[in-house]
Scaffold this motif. Structure first.
Motif, PDB file in Angstrom:
ATOM      1  N   SER A  53       4.132  13.604   2.800  1.00 14.82           N
ATOM      2  CA  SER A  53       4.839  12.571   3.549  1.00 14.82           C
ATOM      3  C   SER A  53       6.011  12.081   2.688  1.00 14.82           C
ATOM      4  N   LYS A  64       8.348  12.068  -5.454  1.00 18.16           N
ATOM      5  CA  LYS A  64       7.232  11.234  -4.983  1.00 18.16           C
ATOM      6  C   LYS A  64       6.825  10.210  -6.038  1.00 18.16           C
ATOM      7  N   GLU A  94      -1.204  10.223  10.009  1.00 19.49           N
ATOM      8  CA  GLU A  94      -1.338  11.549   9.430  1.00 19.49           C
ATOM      9  C   GLU A  94      -2.529  12.244  10.054  1.00 19.49           C
ATOM     10  N   SER A  97       3.484   5.507   4.796  1.00 26.60           N
ATOM     11  CA  SER A  97       4.016   6.771   5.293  1.00 26.60           C
ATOM     12  C   SER A  97       5.177   6.512   6.248  1.00 26.60           C
ATOM     13  N   ASN A 124       7.562   9.652   1.362  1.00 23.83           N
ATOM     14  CA  ASN A 124       7.592   8.306   0.795  1.00 23.83           C
ATOM     15  C   ASN A 124       7.260   8.400  -0.680  1.00 23.83           C
TER      16      ASN A 124
END
Ligand code: TXA
Ligand code: MG
Length: 332
Positions: free
Chosen positions: A158, A70, A195, A166, A160
């Motif tokens: 998520s 991340k 989300e 996202s 990304n």
């Protein structure tokens, strides 16, 4: 949806030169993905909200790899995905309101923040050291099939890189994380595309931590009034809290020695002497250090030393998130 027999598109070439490990959501792909998860590797998978970057939630090293992928400078706790409410009840303490909400909205795009059970096997790093866990039973058939085949809870933010939007389709994941993820299960665009609500902690007045596909009105219909945004009772998101995993014992950062009575939270070789020592990573590996961080902080804290001296940690890669956490703990 799960398609029987569709050949996986492994090794698809995308513009640029990278070979991306994207495969269609066949039973074979799900089985491969589940084996990867059990092996501590990272798999991006669709949910009805966004694609998640999943790993074995009980494996500290795998969770550390997710934070590394991340590229976020701090540890934001991850959502733990399970296939059934029964599996959720083995990890966190449900109260009446959570039971009612789960009955109404699970499986689906709703996450609860609830207290971890004492014997909860989920990695402390996945929960970023908090006493609560965010938990969700997704409705997406591929997500459910993967969790069931892996036969363990899957922690997933998520899919990304930090700061990027996202991902609602496999291409977004490949663009953002193509280098770091072991397999991307492509099942087309996500249905909800936003989300989810984080309802919790379900204390006196539950609050929505992040608006999503299920509205506050829908939630109030099941469990009554929610706290208003800005209420003193409204919990802030973990990233805003200065000292949410403070140890009881004062921390002394960037320590090159340990005073008498101090325990040492070390990093690397050639540590100074101390009565109690935990070494985050004897070989100086930041991923290993992240994986050990919370468990070792807690173990040293439980010994009630006069203080905890912490070795310097390089401010690179996961070191930034480790230092961020240590600084917050020290300010508590
Ligand atoms: O739809 C979604 O929620 C997707 C799919 C993959 O489930 N996941 C997702 O994860 O968006 P992420 O990591 O991008 O966002 C999770 C949010 C973060 O804002 C985090 O702070 C919050 O949930 N969260 C996780 N654990 C928490 C906890 N114990 N207490 C409060 N907030 C928590
Ligand atoms: Mg996110």
């Amino acid at each position: 949806m799960l398609r029987k027999g569709t050949p996986p598109q492994s090794g698809v070439h995308c513009p640029g030169t990278r070979l991306l490990k994207t495969a269609g959501a066949t039973e074979r792909t799900i089985a491969d993905a589940a084996a990867l998860i059990r092996d501590g590797r990272l798999v991006a998978f669709p949910t009805e909200t966004v694609y998640g970057l999943g790993c074995d939630a009980t494996n500290d090293a795998a969770v550390a790899a997710v934070f590394e992928a991340k590229g976020r400078p701090s540890f934001n706790p991850l959502i733990v995905h399970v296939a059934t409410i029964t599996a959720a009840r083995e990890l966190v303490a449900f109260d009446d309101r959570a039971e009612k909400l789960a009955d109404e909205f699970w499986p689906g795009p709703l996450t609860f923040v609830l207290p971890r059970l004492t014997d909860c096997p989920v990695s402390l790093l996945a929960g970023a050291g908090l006493d609560t866990l965010a938990i969700r039973v997704p409705a997406h058939p591929v997500a459910r099939a993967l969790i069931e085949a892996a036969d363990r809870p899957i922690a997933a933010p998520s899919a990304n890189r930090s700061g990027a939007v996202s991902p609602t389709c496999a291409e977004h994941v490949a663009e953002s994380l193509g280098d770091t993820v072991d397999l991307i299960i492509d099942d087309g665009p996500c249905a909800v595309g936003v989300e989810i609500d984080c309802s919790g902690p379900l204390g006196d007045k539950p609050a929505i931590l992040r608006p999503g596909g299920i509205t506050g009105e829908e939630i109030s219909m099941v469990i009554g009034a929610l706290a208003e945004a800005g209420d003193a009772a409204t919990p802030r998101s973990p990233g805003q809290l200065e000292s949410h995993y403070a140890t009881q014992t004062p921390l002394r950062l960037n320590a090159i020695d340990a005073a008498s009575g101090e325990a040492l939270l070390g990093f690397g070789r050639d540590l100074p002497d101390a009565d109690f020592v935990e070494n985050l990573s004897p070989s100086g590996n930041l991923k290993e250090a992240a994986a050990n961080l919370f468990a070792m902080m807690r173990r040293l804290d439980a010994l009630n030393p006069a203080g905890i001296a912490v070795s310097p940690i390089p401010q690179e890669g996961l070191g930034a998130a480790i230092n961020d956490r240590l600084r917050r703990a020290a300010h508590g």
